[in-house]
Design a protein around this motif. Structure first.
Motif, short mmCIF file in Angstrom:
data_model
loop_
_atom_site.label_atom_id
_atom_site.label_comp_id
_atom_site.label_asym_id
_atom_site.label_seq_id
_atom_site.Cartn_x
_atom_site.Cartn_y
_atom_site.Cartn_z
N UNK A 111 0.80 -1.22 0.00
CA UNK A 111 0.00 0.00 0.00
C UNK A 111 0.83 1.27 0.00
N UNK A 112 2.16 1.13 0.04
CA UNK A 112 3.01 2.31 0.11
C UNK A 112 3.04 3.11 -1.17
N UNK A 113 3.41 4.38 -1.03
CA UNK A 113 3.59 5.25 -2.19
C UNK A 113 4.79 4.80 -3.01
N UNK A 114 4.76 5.12 -4.29
CA UNK A 114 5.91 4.91 -5.16
C UNK A 114 6.61 6.25 -5.33
N UNK A 115 7.89 6.29 -4.97
CA UNK A 115 8.67 7.52 -5.05
C UNK A 115 9.94 7.24 -5.84
N UNK A 116 10.06 7.78 -7.06
CA UNK A 116 11.26 7.53 -7.85
C UNK A 116 12.48 8.23 -7.25
N UNK A 117 13.64 7.63 -7.46
CA UNK A 117 14.91 8.21 -7.04
C UNK A 117 15.76 8.40 -8.29
N UNK A 118 16.30 9.57 -8.46
CA UNK A 118 17.09 9.87 -9.65
C UNK A 118 18.27 8.91 -9.77
N UNK A 119 18.46 8.38 -10.96
CA UNK A 119 19.56 7.44 -11.21
C UNK A 119 19.98 7.57 -12.67
N UNK A 120 21.12 7.00 -12.97
CA UNK A 120 21.64 7.06 -14.33
C UNK A 120 22.03 5.66 -14.81
N UNK A 121 22.29 5.58 -16.11
CA UNK A 121 22.79 4.33 -16.68
C UNK A 121 21.80 3.19 -16.53
N UNK A 122 22.30 2.04 -16.08
CA UNK A 122 21.47 0.84 -15.96
C UNK A 122 20.78 0.71 -14.62
N UNK A 150 5.52 6.33 7.43
CA UNK A 150 6.83 6.62 8.00
C UNK A 150 7.87 5.54 7.82
N UNK A 151 7.48 4.40 7.25
CA UNK A 151 8.44 3.32 7.00
C UNK A 151 8.68 3.18 5.51
N UNK A 152 9.93 2.88 5.15
CA UNK A 152 10.26 2.84 3.73
C UNK A 152 11.24 1.72 3.42
N UNK A 153 11.16 1.25 2.19
CA UNK A 153 12.21 0.39 1.64
C UNK A 153 12.61 1.00 0.30
N UNK A 154 13.85 0.77 -0.06
CA UNK A 154 14.36 1.22 -1.35
C UNK A 154 14.63 0.01 -2.21
N UNK A 162 26.26 -2.95 -6.57
CA UNK A 162 25.43 -4.03 -7.12
C UNK A 162 26.21 -4.76 -8.19
N UNK A 163 26.13 -6.07 -8.15
CA UNK A 163 26.74 -6.86 -9.23
C UNK A 163 25.91 -6.72 -10.51
N UNK A 164 26.48 -7.15 -11.60
CA UNK A 164 25.70 -7.18 -12.83
C UNK A 164 24.46 -8.02 -12.65
N UNK A 165 23.33 -7.55 -13.20
CA UNK A 165 22.06 -8.29 -13.13
C UNK A 165 21.60 -8.55 -11.70
N UNK A 166 21.86 -7.61 -10.82
CA UNK A 166 21.45 -7.78 -9.43
C UNK A 166 20.45 -6.71 -9.03
N UNK A 167 19.50 -7.12 -8.21
CA UNK A 167 18.59 -6.19 -7.57
C UNK A 167 18.62 -6.40 -6.08
N UNK A 168 18.28 -5.35 -5.34
CA UNK A 168 18.28 -5.46 -3.88
C UNK A 168 17.14 -4.63 -3.31
N UNK A 169 16.58 -5.12 -2.21
CA UNK A 169 15.59 -4.39 -1.43
C UNK A 169 16.26 -4.00 -0.13
N UNK A 170 16.25 -2.70 0.16
CA UNK A 170 17.00 -2.16 1.29
C UNK A 170 16.03 -1.53 2.28
N UNK A 171 16.10 -1.95 3.54
CA UNK A 171 15.27 -1.37 4.58
C UNK A 171 15.92 -0.10 5.08
N UNK A 172 15.13 0.95 5.19
CA UNK A 172 15.64 2.24 5.67
C UNK A 172 15.61 2.28 7.19
#
Length: 531
Positions: free
Chosen positions: A454-465, A475-479, A521-531
């Motif tokens: 149910x959380x909001x979607x908030x984009x974070x500026x990034x470049x490249x891949x 008040x709780x977030x994950x990235x 991050x390694x190539x072809x890797x994704x991660x979920x990070x708790x704030x």
């Protein structure tokens, strides 16, 4: 799952079962309802909440069930009505919802309605289908094309008129401008809703109403040789007509007669036109399927733009949804590659909105090459040589290393690939770092963290891949940090607000790792990070 929760579909995860290919219980080489019942424990362990079944109604199978000859029966190929009742009972007892395909745009030419309609020009059901006189030279009424090749008009020698078929000639389109047709389909919906189905995915819902004047469609200025021939024209007058929204509002009112049901629309349209299918004051489909990820360039910036455009276009109060695969499109593992298939899984299950999984994607099934003598898809048969065949994404589920991948003791209706010996549920369940283990971990985490639902979607500026976004709630977030490239990436984490603890990596090997100052991050890797 609470069976009475009106908004269960917002926090649920949908799983499409293609019945001929899921599990065969009677050794005829074709999957069936009893096979689905046998595999419910697997789906419960995976963690999904709703099954969407492709058509199981009586059909000549010209288009594998999308040519329906009886809307209120079960084809013997899949079992009996008693089997279906048993599936509903078993699914509901397990907390699973069941969604049926509704195919209201067209019937089989073997349907009794069409038999009556084509019998004479003055038959009471003549106007249940779309009939037009030939042009003065005897030619077709207009330039509309069938999506399966050739003209969309078929001449009927008995009555001297043409009937319209957006797909196969064996799939005549119903006339949705006729109130009697509407009521007949609404009664079909009520029949299944009374049986306990939890809603419908409505096939080609944007096709239902056609231009009242049957004007010629304009040419497609962007047509490319090598594409299916029906793309030579734009479907300006044969699809997506304004009046279709009145029909969908009526359908929605039918489902709303029953508690906690859902109406899903299959719609292949640009996002700005897709969102109109939510209806005025959200009285349309609760989930017009968003297929943007099926055809986009698989790059961080392309996907970032699609998410932003979709979020911006959604009407107030509308709930988003995302789809990575289905029975009509090449497998995601083949579209993006097996390494990126893991990243795609993390994307699907962490975006804001309801995710839909396609059977086998959770074990990394790929598009299977089908030999010419094994082709079953009428699209491929009618338009050969263009690679449009859908058989390759409909091959049997790979359950084990047993004969025929554990799908059947008989020769399957479509071939299984050689890699099933290694790539199967049994083997992948035993591997703590397999793609199946990743899907299960993602689904489990999604259910544990309200911000992922149910959380909001908030984009974070990034470049490249690199694709970055935050999901935030109370008040709780994950990235979520996704590397859509094959090369490692590194960025300052403190400036972008990425410091925290890794909850899950697509490689399933960094849980608990602290991120302080730098995110690698390694190539072809994704991660979920708790704030």
């Amino acid at each position: 799952m609470d069976q009475r929760d009106e908004f269960w579909w917002r926090h649920g995860i949908f799983y499409q079962v293609y019945p001929p290919s899921f599990q065969d219980s009677d050794a005829d080489g074709v999957g069936d309802i009893r096979g689905i019942i046998d595999r419910l424990p697997y789906l419960l362990q995976l963690g999904v909440d709703a099954l969407w079944l492709s058509p199981i109604f009586p059909s000549p199978m010209a288009d594998f069930g999308y040519d329906i000859a009886d809307y209120t029966g079960i084809d013997p190929l899949f079992g009996t009505m008693e089997d279906f009742d048993a599936l509903i009972s078993a699914a509901h007892a397990s907390g699973l919802k069941v969604i049926l395909d509704l195919v209201p745009n067209h019937t089989s030419d073997q349907h009794p309605w069409f038999a009556e309609s084509r019998s004479s020009r003055d038959n009471p059901k003549r106007d249940w289908y779309i009939w037009r006189d030939p042009l003065p030279d005897g030619g077709v009424p207009n330039n509309w094309l069938s999506e399966f090749g050739g003209s969309a008009w078929e001449h009927d020698a008995t009555t001297g008129q043409y009937y319209y078929h957006a797909f196969l000639a064996q799939q005549p389109d119903l006339n949705w401008r006729n109130p009697a047709v509407r009521e007949a389909i609404y009664d079909v919906m009520r029949f299944w809703l009374r049986k306990g189905v939890d809603g419908f995915r409505v096939d080609v819902i944007w096709h239902l109403i056609k231009d009242a004047e049957f004007r010629d469609n304009p040419p497609n200025p962007h047509f490319r040789e090598g594409r299916p021939p029906h793309e030579r024209i734009l479907t300006q007058y044969s699809t997506d007509q304004p009046e279709v929204h009145d029909v969908i509002a009526q359908m929605r009112r039918v489902t709303d007669e029953f508690e906690a049901r859902i109406l899903i629309g299959e719609i292949y349209l640009p996002l700005h036109r897709l969102v109109a299918y939510y209806g005025n004051d959200l009285g349309g489909a609760q989930m017009p399927f968003n297929f943007a990820l099926l055809s986009t360039l698989w790059s961080a910036r392309s996907i970032e733009t699609i998410i932003a455009d979709y979020e911006r276009a959604l009407p107030a109060g509308a709930w988003p949804n995302w789809v990575l695969g289905n029975h009509d499109r090449p497998r995601v593992a083949s579209r993006v590659g097996p390494d990126q298939a893991r990243v795609a899984a993390m994307l699907l299950l962490t975006l804001r909105g309801t995710p839909t999984l396609y059977y086998g994607d959770e074990i990394g099934m790929h598009q299977v090459a089908i030999a010419p003598d094994q082709v079953r898809d009428p699209f491929e048969k009618n338009v050969p040589g263009l690679g449009v065949g859908r058989d390759g994404c409909r091959t049997p589920m790979q359950w084990s290393a047993a004969d025929n991948a554990g799908f059947s003791t008989a020769t399957p209706w479509l071939p299984v690939p050689d890699d099933f010996i290694h790539e199967n549920v049994v083997n992948l369940e035993a591997d703590a770092r397999s793609i199946l283990s990743l899907y299960r971990a993602l689904i489990k985490l999604r259910k544990e963290l309200p911000q992922l639902v149910s959380g909001d979607y908030l984009p974070i500026a990034a470049e490249g891949d690199l694709l970055l976004y935050r999901r935030q709630s109370e008040g709780k977030a994950v990235v979520i940090a996704l590397n859509l490239g094959a090369e490692p990436v590194s960025m300052a984490s403190d400036a972008a607000g990425l410091d925290g603890e890794i909850l899950l990596s697509t490689f399933l090997d960094r849980q608990g790792e602290k991120i302080e100052g730098v995110l690698d991050l390694r190539g072809n890797e994704g991660a979920i990070i708790a704030k």
